[in-house]
Design a protein around this motif. Structure first.
Motif, PDB file in Angstrom:
ATOM      1  N   SER A 111       0.842  -1.190   0.000  1.00 28.24           N
ATOM      2  CA  SER A 111       0.000   0.000   0.000  1.00 28.24           C
ATOM      3  C   SER A 111       0.879   1.242   0.000  1.00 28.24           C
ATOM      4  N   VAL A 112       0.475   2.246  -0.765  1.00 24.71           N
ATOM      5  CA  VAL A 112       1.291   3.447  -0.967  1.00 24.71           C
ATOM      6  C   VAL A 112       0.401   4.675  -0.879  1.00 24.71           C
ATOM      7  N   GLU A 251      -0.987   6.679 -13.244  1.00 27.78           N
ATOM      8  CA  GLU A 251      -0.089   6.031 -14.198  1.00 27.78           C
ATOM      9  C   GLU A 251       0.902   5.102 -13.519  1.00 27.78           C
ATOM     10  N   LEU A 252       1.213   5.356 -12.249  1.00 24.55           N
ATOM     11  CA  LEU A 252       2.163   4.506 -11.533  1.00 24.55           C
ATOM     12  C   LEU A 252       1.549   3.179 -11.114  1.00 24.55           C
ATOM     13  N   GLN A 256      -3.002   1.490 -17.533  1.00 25.20           N
ATOM     14  CA  GLN A 256      -3.965   1.377 -18.628  1.00 25.20           C
ATOM     15  C   GLN A 256      -5.175   2.267 -18.405  1.00 25.20           C
ATOM     16  N   GLU A 257      -5.571   2.450 -17.130  1.00 26.46           N
ATOM     17  CA  GLU A 257      -6.702   3.310 -16.837  1.00 26.46           C
ATOM     18  C   GLU A 257      -6.350   4.780 -17.065  1.00 26.46           C
ATOM     19  N   ALA A 258      -5.116   5.133 -16.700  1.00 28.75           N
ATOM     20  CA  ALA A 258      -4.667   6.499 -16.962  1.00 28.75           C
ATOM     21  C   ALA A 258      -4.634   6.770 -18.461  1.00 28.75           C
ATOM     22  N   ALA A 259      -4.189   5.780 -19.234  1.00 28.08           N
ATOM     23  CA  ALA A 259      -4.135   5.943 -20.691  1.00 28.08           C
ATOM     24  C   ALA A 259      -5.537   6.140 -21.275  1.00 28.08           C
ATOM     25  N   LEU A 322       2.137  12.130 -24.248  1.00 32.29           N
ATOM     26  CA  LEU A 322       3.004  10.955 -24.309  1.00 32.29           C
ATOM     27  C   LEU A 322       3.321  10.496 -22.891  1.00 32.29           C
ATOM     28  N   THR A 323       2.788   9.338 -22.511  1.00 32.10           N
ATOM     29  CA  THR A 323       2.906   8.873 -21.129  1.00 32.10           C
ATOM     30  C   THR A 323       4.324   8.425 -20.783  1.00 32.10           C
ATOM     31  N   LYS A 324       5.092   8.005 -21.778  1.00 28.56           N
ATOM     32  CA  LYS A 324       6.461   7.536 -21.487  1.00 28.56           C
ATOM     33  C   LYS A 324       7.467   8.679 -21.388  1.00 28.56           C
ATOM     34  N   PHE A 325       7.095   9.870 -21.847  1.00 30.24           N
ATOM     35  CA  PHE A 325       8.004  11.005 -21.757  1.00 30.24           C
ATOM     36  C   PHE A 325       8.025  11.534 -20.336  1.00 30.24           C
TER      37      PHE A 325
END
Length: 482
Positions: A111-112, A251-252, A256-259, A322-325
């Protein structure tokens, strides 16, 4: 013959008092031994019972995303600067100052919570037993938390994960949530559910009520006489769901839901009203493909690549972030595909924009290419559902009825899938390097390893969606070594 000088042995009979005393001593010894055995058994039993619930490592580990965090150890008023990787115990306090952001892993990391700037919390309870019992209680004095709590970690009946404020107590399990504590305190349940107790005018907690997924509740003092939870529960505001704070945390843990949310924003985005020429932010550079390029139908997808200005916080292509940037990256890339509707027959225009940390946009770098979609599809598709089929990028075939002729013993098969894809399989083998949120996949056919034989080989690529939806594409390879 009797020797008168030698004394005779005495065979004196013990007296009655002596025999009685010896008998009592024997009974006392037996009672003592009996009591010692009972005490030993009790001690063993107590140790056995308590050993089942021995405490194991119970701590909170902090990772600093940016800025400075400060901490105060249990019972102290002195605040000291903290570091990433630092561990905290029950009773310690942590606060984010200025533009600080930090994440905290609780207990064994399942948990975070993420701490926003100007947030102060204390770890009131951190317990973890070898029996499986886990207890976490966090008090939020002020600020904002975004958290994910694993359901399985707190499934044991005596376990709990509590988040407390001056006016509320929140019991969360298997929950994504956001909590604001300040002039307008608010709880949002993004996924799962939470049991909430609010304080009344006497500062006593009312009976708990359930807050379900997609709802929010103001954390305010309530009246014990006419309190109705249904009157204060509302739907989560769409602005929060699409906020950068929510998306970058989502995204962390749920990429997929964030995308999906970012795609939705892209589809519904309205033209920007700001004047990019006044923002002072440099535009990205598009390196490939060349302007005016003609994309053959057999390719079926297009890769855009380029460089980003130094101060770019985000890069968007036609409104898609761009999620990877990541901030500080100098390279960016974007995949356009016929299957995803981002590569269409005829003229295609791509506008690439750099975005600053405060949301300002640069003037777009514009690329125009032509997609010559006149040939048959690249792959033979065998779709078991409406989930988008995977795209085989290489090897690329103009005629899907034919096989690719391989002359080398090793063939790298590559392609792309829908961003919602959680797993990719090739001939039943799940690709271990593919992670949810990725769009690129790669499979190695190797004659030396037995997954490519002489003659015709059929490779079925299966994309698996978040609800176990499945779709597939087929590639035929004819291996004839030279």
């Amino acid at each position: 013959m009797h020797n008168p000088r030698r004394p005779r042995k005495s065979f004196r009979t013990p007296s009655r008092s002596y025999r009685s005393r010896r008998k009592r001593n024997n009974h006392s010894s037996k009672r003592l031994i009996f009591f010692l055995v009972i005490i030993s058994v009790c001690v063993w039993g107590i140790r056995t019972i308590t050993s089942r619930g021995n405490s194991v490592s119970a701590e909170a580990t902090i990772e600093i995303r940016r800025g400075i965090i400060e901490f105060s150890l249990n019972g102290e008023d002195l605040w000291t600067r903290g570091n990433s990787g630092q561990k905290f115990l029950e009773g310690d306090r942590v606060r984010c100052t200025g533009n600080c952001e930090a994440s905290v892993q609780l207990l064994d990391g399942g948990s975070v919570i993420v701490i926003a700037p100007n947030t102060e919390i204390s770890f009131d309870e951190l317990q973890q037993k070898s029996s499986g019992t886990k207890k976490v209680s966090i008090f939020v004095k002020t600020g904002t938390l975004w958290g994910t709590v694993a359901a399985n970690d707190f499934s044991e009946k005596n376990s709990h994960f509590l988040v407390q404020t001056e006016s509320s107590e929140i019991d969360v399990k298997g929950t994504l949530f956001n909590l604001d504590v300040g002039p307008e305190s608010l709880l949002r349940i993004l996924q799962g559910e939470a049991s909430l107790r609010l304080a009344n005018e006497n500062k006593k907690k009312e009976e708990p009520f359930l807050v379900n997924e997609g709802h929010m509740v103001p954390l305010k003092q309530v009246s014990s006489n006419n309190f109705d939870a249904n009157e204060i529960i509302e739907k989560i505001d769409p602005e929060f769901e699409e906020s950068e704070w929510n998306l970058k945390n989502l995204e962390l843990f749920r990429p997929q839901e964030a995308a999906e949310i970012r795609h939705r924003i892209e589809r519904t985005a309205s033209p920007s009203t700001q004047d990019p020429s006044k923002n002072g932010l440099d535009s990205p550079v598009i390196q490939t493909p060349a302007p005016g390029a003609i994309i053959p139908a057999a390719q079926d997808m297009l890769s855009l690549e380029g460089t980003a200005p130094v101060d770019a916080y985000r890069i968007s292509v036609n409104g898609y972030i761009l999620t990877k940037f990541q901030p500080g990256d100098r390279k960016w890339s974007y995949f356009a595909s016929k299957k995803f509707g981002t590569l269409v027959p005829g003229k295609n225009t791509f506008k690439v924009v750099s975005i600053s940390r405060d949301g300002k946009e640069s003037a777009p770098a514009v690329l125009e290419v032509t997609y010559n979609a006149t040939s048959d599809p690249v792959v033979v598709e065998e779709s078991e559902s409406d989930f988008p089929v995977p795209v085989i990028q290489f090897p690329s075939l103009a005629d899907a009825t034919q096989a690719f002729n391989a002359t080398e013993p090793i063939l790298h098969i590559t392609g792309i899938v829908d961003p919602r894809t959680v797993a990719v399989e090739v001939n039943g083998f799940r690709l271990k390097k593919f992670k949810p949120g990725n769009i690129e996949w790669k499979y190695i056919a190797n004659a030396n390893y037995g997954n490519m034989d002489l003659g015709e080989n059929i490779y079925t690529v299966v994309a698996i969606g978040p609800e176990d939806e499945r779709s597939s594409a087929v590639l035929r390879v004819n291996y004839v070594p030279q």
